[in-house]
Design a protein around this motif. Structure first.
Motif, PDB file in Angstrom:
ATOM      1  N   LEU A  53       0.767  -1.288   0.235  1.00 50.21           N
ATOM      2  CA  LEU A  53      -0.071   0.080   0.081  1.00 50.21           C
ATOM      3  C   LEU A  53       0.960   1.080  -0.102  1.00 50.21           C
ATOM      4  O   LEU A  53       1.832   1.204   0.660  1.00 50.21           O
ATOM      5  CB  LEU A  53      -0.976   0.048   1.191  1.00 50.21           C
ATOM      6  N   PRO A  54       0.636   2.267  -0.790  1.00 49.85           N
ATOM      7  CA  PRO A  54       1.286   3.559  -0.730  1.00 49.85           C
ATOM      8  C   PRO A  54       1.042   4.326   0.555  1.00 49.85           C
ATOM      9  O   PRO A  54      -0.222   4.089   0.822  1.00 49.85           O
ATOM     10  CB  PRO A  54       0.743   4.272  -2.080  1.00 49.85           C
ATOM     11  N   ALA A  55       1.986   4.705   1.063  1.00 52.58           N
ATOM     12  CA  ALA A  55       1.733   5.296   2.416  1.00 52.58           C
ATOM     13  C   ALA A  55       2.276   6.913   2.553  1.00 52.58           C
ATOM     14  O   ALA A  55       3.301   6.934   1.976  1.00 52.58           O
ATOM     15  CB  ALA A  55       2.390   4.499   3.715  1.00 52.58           C
ATOM     16  N   LEU A  56       1.211   7.568   3.089  1.00 49.44           N
ATOM     17  CA  LEU A  56       1.882   8.972   3.370  1.00 49.44           C
ATOM     18  C   LEU A  56       2.493   8.912   4.814  1.00 49.44           C
ATOM     19  O   LEU A  56       1.902   8.670   5.634  1.00 49.44           O
ATOM     20  CB  LEU A  56       1.128   9.855   3.298  1.00 49.44           C
ATOM     21  N   ALA A  57       3.883   9.284   5.074  1.00 51.13           N
ATOM     22  CA  ALA A  57       4.447   9.326   6.347  1.00 51.13           C
ATOM     23  C   ALA A  57       5.180  10.858   6.760  1.00 51.13           C
ATOM     24  O   ALA A  57       5.129  11.573   5.882  1.00 51.13           O
ATOM     25  CB  ALA A  57       5.561   8.237   6.319  1.00 51.13           C
ATOM     26  N   SER A  58       5.215  10.734   7.888  1.00 50.15           N
ATOM     27  CA  SER A  58       5.986  11.944   8.670  1.00 50.15           C
ATOM     28  C   SER A  58       7.429  11.959   8.603  1.00 50.15           C
ATOM     29  O   SER A  58       7.814  10.586   8.192  1.00 50.15           O
ATOM     30  CB  SER A  58       5.522  12.116  10.107  1.00 50.15           C
ATOM     31  N   PRO A  59       8.063  12.759   8.370  1.00 47.16           N
ATOM     32  CA  PRO A  59       9.595  12.910   8.372  1.00 47.16           C
ATOM     33  C   PRO A  59      10.095  11.828   9.368  1.00 47.16           C
ATOM     34  O   PRO A  59      11.261  11.031   8.837  1.00 47.16           O
ATOM     35  CB  PRO A  59      10.147  13.980   8.255  1.00 47.16           C
ATOM     36  N   THR A  60       9.908  11.712  10.593  1.00 44.19           N
ATOM     37  CA  THR A  60      10.583  10.917  11.465  1.00 44.19           C
ATOM     38  C   THR A  60      10.252   9.513  11.154  1.00 44.19           C
ATOM     39  O   THR A  60      11.183   8.566  11.327  1.00 44.19           O
ATOM     40  CB  THR A  60       9.922  11.190  12.776  1.00 44.19           C
ATOM     41  N   VAL A  61       8.761   9.052  10.569  1.00 40.67           N
ATOM     42  CA  VAL A  61       8.583   7.721  10.265  1.00 40.67           C
ATOM     43  C   VAL A  61       9.331   7.376   9.037  1.00 40.67           C
ATOM     44  O   VAL A  61       9.765   6.237   8.977  1.00 40.67           O
ATOM     45  CB  VAL A  61       7.399   7.494  10.245  1.00 40.67           C
ATOM     46  N   ALA A  62       9.436   8.218   8.027  1.00 42.68           N
ATOM     47  CA  ALA A  62      10.226   7.976   6.902  1.00 42.68           C
ATOM     48  C   ALA A  62      11.701   7.875   7.052  1.00 42.68           C
ATOM     49  O   ALA A  62      12.410   6.909   6.511  1.00 42.68           O
ATOM     50  CB  ALA A  62       9.877   9.068   5.906  1.00 42.68           C
TER      51      ALA A  62
END
Length: 910
Positions: free
Chosen positions: A665-674
């Motif tokens: 699944l494509p995911a949008l993440a925060s910079p910390t999670v990325a």
């Protein structure tokens, strides 16, 4: 005999002069009195209003901090067993403690004042004792523990709910007394299952356990007061978790309230008793301007001379503890952030008010130029002339200022009197001296006709140039200091916007003749006389026009700066509320929402769009201990929401899975999670035990559904049926009805509205007070600017009226007369409007790096920056132009009604 006439002694002014002058011009006298009264009222009310909001803010800060933090607690451990038993018992007797309590209150130094009703003293055990009674509540099977407290005044601070209050036994209680009486609060009785006549056995030291018989159950009269809340255990029992216990075992801890006469019985227990005195601050005596002295008083009682005095009458081992100093420091930081911003508005409005008072004196001096010149020609000295005029203005200004101060005291009854009187006295001094000093400056030399004072012909003197350069240096230093240190500097920093406006006004006055000279020749070639004549008249404006231009420039700068401050505060609160909710409204439950709820919410009035979100706060990437909130959304609706809010915008296609059902699944993440998980596919275990595989394809700092620095957003079509059920609705729309949304959502759902969330960011009277003072100061400055414009137009009104009368005899029509007056007035007003707007814009750009609006914007940390508000720039400037045109047109209309005969009298010098 010839009749003798009385003459006034040499050097003394005869009273009939003042009476005659006031009778000759009653309208001017009443106008000056009204101006002085209004200005003195505002000047006196401002510091008192500032004190009122500061005092209210301090009291609320102390009240909200809870009594267990704001009460000064003094305690003394009891002497060891080496002392005789009788001496140890005397240290805890009520009469001994009462005498020591009196000395403790005497050691409290002003401005800190003890609240004698809520302050207390007594004896209590410092070690909580385990009691064996099995009928007491045992949530984890562990025995309950109790604290024994013998505090004075239980009868005065409680209501008896059952039984009776405890009494000391006769003979007096000693260390070896077998049984004492006690009471408990209703909450303690309910949670520990205590009833009247219950007996609790407390372990003893070298003696059998002490039996404590419960004789009464009480309810506090003021549960939130310091008497009950300085030590919350007296009122409410606590469920204590055992430290280090992996099972989380807990036990109840409650307080048994003994009679003060039973305090010696505590010496025979294992509770390590100690005497204590609790000093609660009286809230109604707290004053914001006493903050430094108040902090000193607290420090004195905590570690200084006050504690030394207490030890003299109690014990050298007496210690004090309180968090009141931390509360005062926090309040001081907030006040330090708000004060300079309010000072900016005060400086701006004060400058404009002073200019208007000086202009009023100048107008009177110009109207009486002939009279004053005649007095000088007939031998009047400059000091004598100043004394006469000072007497005239004082007779009018002093009573008017007194009336203004009285009105201010009635309008704002709270606050200090000395600053209000000082401000009113300054206004009175300016009003009294404006006319005499202006007359003295204009009539130093005896002359019949004055020199030409056109702005286009008179060149500035060297003294004026030096003064202007000095102001430039001051303004530059203030601006640079504000940019570097912020608004924490001295008062010069707060005056930076005013100094910039003053410099801009002086520069505009120097540049004013240049465009007029450039337009003179092209205008001469135009057909008709209105254009060239209006330019010629505008060029012959007196150099004293610097005052109205200064007033207008300062008022426009202050209004624009103030409007930008208020706009920045509104934007900061609105953005903070948006970050907290992610939309205009948020409907959320701990579990899945009812399936019919989204449609019900969508049909409510005002709802324009709705985005469903399935939020799993305990999602575990790689099935590990760390958790990351995972949000399942419909890509189309959520992308529209993100685009509308401006929080992490993206397109729906970027979040839609392409390929087979087994594709990540494509995911949008925060910079910390990325940064933690990278761009490779990784599994995520959800709360329903299902597992999905995601790949981070988008990185955004913010997202509407959740706040914080860690989040994942995916298409909920790829989730299991259980995980895909929405748990939150993000609603957008205008004028949402919170009551209607709550009715539609039901009691199980938590409904939060953006407007209500925005209001929660303001919880201090000092914040709301600062906003109101800022609005009032800007409004007063605008009013004085209007007065300055009217005074500048009134000054030239007689000359313009006479000019129109002469030109009408030569064939000038009424329409041409109106155009002439409007075009003559526009250059200076247009210059003031354009220059003030440009100055305000430059001032905001220059000072914004050093201005922090956080203190006034919200009680919680938010980002609040000073930004240019276009409305605040445009509205005042346009208002100046419209007012100028309106006054000029009204003057032309009025002069046309009066006719020309009166204006063309022989010998008129206009």
């Amino acid at each position: 005999m010839p009749r003798q006439t009385r003459t006034a002694p040499p050097g003394r002014i005869a009273a009939p002069w003042i009476r005659t002058r006031l009778r000759a011009a009653p309208g001017a006298a009443w106008a000056l009195a009204l101006l002085v009264a209004a200005t003195a009222c505002l000047a006196a009310a401002f510091p008192r209003a500032l004190d009122r909001y500061a005092d209210a803010g301090l009291r609320e800060a102390v009240e909200r901090a809870r009594p267990d933090r704001t009460t000064v607690q003094l305690y003394t451990p009891l002497p060891g067993l080496g002392l005789p038993r009788g001496q140890r018992e005397r240290t805890v007797r009520p009469d001994t403690l009462a005498e020591q309590y009196t000395h403790v209150l005497d050691a409290v130094r002003a401005p800190l004042v003890a609240d004698r009703d809520q302050s207390s003293y007594g004896v209590r055990t410092t070690v909580n004792q385990e009691v064996p009674e099995r009928w007491l509540a045992r949530p984890s099977g562990l025995p309950a523990r109790v604290a024994l407290v013998a505090q004075h005044g239980i009868a005065d601070h409680s209501r008896l709910r059952a039984g009776r209050l405890p009494r000391g036994s006769s003979p007096p209680v000693t260390t070896n007394t077998a049984e004492v009486e006690a009471a408990v609060t209703a909450e303690t009785a309910k949670n520990l299952r205590i009833k009247v006549d219950s007996v609790v056995h407390v372990p003893g030291v070298g003696r059998p356990p002490l039996a404590v018989r419960i004789t009464g159950i009480v309810t506090p009269r003021e549960p939130g007061g310091a008497y009950w809340s300085a030590e919350p255990l007296l009122r409410t029992p606590t469920l204590v978790r055992v430290p280090g216990d992996p099972d989380g075992s807990r036990y109840w801890l409650g307080a048994l309230l003994l009679a003060p006469e039973a305090a010696p019985a505590l010496l025979g227990t294992t509770g390590a008793p100690a005497t204590y005195w609790q000093v609660a601050p009286a809230l109604d005596t707290l004053r914001g301007h006493d903050l430094a002295a108040l902090k000193s008083s607290v420090a004195s009682l905590e570690t200084g001379p006050g504690l030394r005095d207490v030890r003299t009458f109690t014990d050298q081992r007496t210690e004090a503890t309180t968090y009141l100093d931390d509360v005062l420091t926090s309040y001081d930081e907030q006040r330090a952030g708000i004060g300079p911003l309010v000072a900016v508005a005060a400086f701006g409005t004060g400058t404009v008010a002073v200019v208007v008072l000086v202009m009023a004196g100048g107008l009177a001096a110009d109207r009486r130029r002939g009279e004053l010149a005649l007095l000088r020609a007939r031998g009047a000295s400059v000091p004598g002339l100043v004394a006469r005029l000072l007497g005239e203005t004082s007779v009018v200004s002093v009573p008017a200022a007194a009336a203004g101060v009285a009105a201010a005291l009635l309008l704002v009854p709270e606050g200090r009197l000395a600053p209000a009187l000082a401000a009113a006295l300054a206004v009175t001094g300016v009003a009294c001296l404006a006319l005499p000093l202006r007359a003295a400056g204009g009539h130093r030399l005896v002359r019949v006709h004055g020199d030409r004072e056109d702005a286009a012909s008179v060149r500035p003197s060297r003294r004026r140039t030096v003064a202007e350069l000095t102001l430039v240096v001051l303004a530059a230093g203030a601006v640079e200091t504000l940019r570097r240190r912020g608004t924490t500097g001295d008062q010069l920093v707060s005056a930076a916007p005013v100094l910039v406006a003053v410099i801009a006004a002086l520069v505009l006055i120097r540049l004013y003749p240049l465009p007029l000279r450039g337009l003179a020749r092209p205008a001469a070639r135009l057909r008709g006389a209105v254009g060239p004549l209006s330019l010629a008249r505008a060029a012959r404006t007196s150099v004293s026009a610097v005052l109205p231009l200064l007033a207008l420039s300062t008022a426009l700068t202050t209004a624009a700066f103030g409007g930008s401050v208020l706009a920045g505060v509104r934007e900061a609160r609105d953005h903070a509320a948006l970050l907290a909710l992610g939309a205009d409204a948020r409907v959320e439950t701990m579990g899945p929402l009812p399936s019919a709820l989204p449609e019900r919410i969508r049909r409510e009035p005002g709802v324009s769009a709705l985005a469903e979100a399935s939020i799993a706060y305990q999602a575990k990437p790689h099935d590990g201990p760390p958790t990351v909130p995972l949000v399942g959304v419909d890509p189309g609706d959520y992308a529209a929401l993100a685009r509308w809010t401006g929080l992490g915008t993206f397109t729906a296609d970027e979040l839609t899975r392409r390929g087979t059902a087994k594709s990540p699944l494509p995911a949008l993440a925060s910079p910390t999670v990325a940064e933690t998980y990278g761009t490779r596919p990784f599994p995520v275990r959800l709360e329903d035990s299902s597992t999905i595989t995601v790949r981070i394809t988008l990185v955004r700092d913010l997202t509407p559904a959740v706040s914080g620095t860690e989040f994942l957003v995916v298409d909920r079509a790829g989730l299991s049926a259980e995980a895909a059920r929405p748990s939150a609705l993000l609603v957008t729309g205008g004028h949402l009805d919170g009551k209607a949304l709550r009715r539609a959502a039901g009691e199980a759902a938590d409904v939060r509205i953006r407007a209500e969330e925005r209001a929660r960011f303001v919880d201090s009277p000092m914040q709301t007070g600062a906003e109101r003072l800022y609005v009032a100061a800007v409004a007063a400055g605008a009013g004085y600017a209007v007065l300055a414009l009217l005074l500048s137009l009134l000054r030239a009104a007689p000359e313009r009226t006479a000019l129109l009368a002469r030109l009408r005899t030569m064939g000038l029509t009424r329409a041409q007369g109106r155009r002439l007056l409007v075009l003559e007035s526009l250059p200076q007003s247009a210059l003031a409007a354009a220059g003030g707007t440009l100055t305000a814009w430059a001032t905001i750009r220059l000072l914004s790096p050093g201005v922090d609006l956080t203190a006034i914007a919200a009680s919680r940390p938010v980002t609040a920056e000073l930004r240019t508000d276009p409305v605040s720039l445009a509205v005042p400037a346009v208002s100046v132009l419209l007012l100028t045109v309106g006054v000029a047109a009204a003057q032309a209309w009025w002069s046309g009604r009066r006719g020309s005969v009166t204006e063309l009298r022989a010998g008129d010098g206009r």
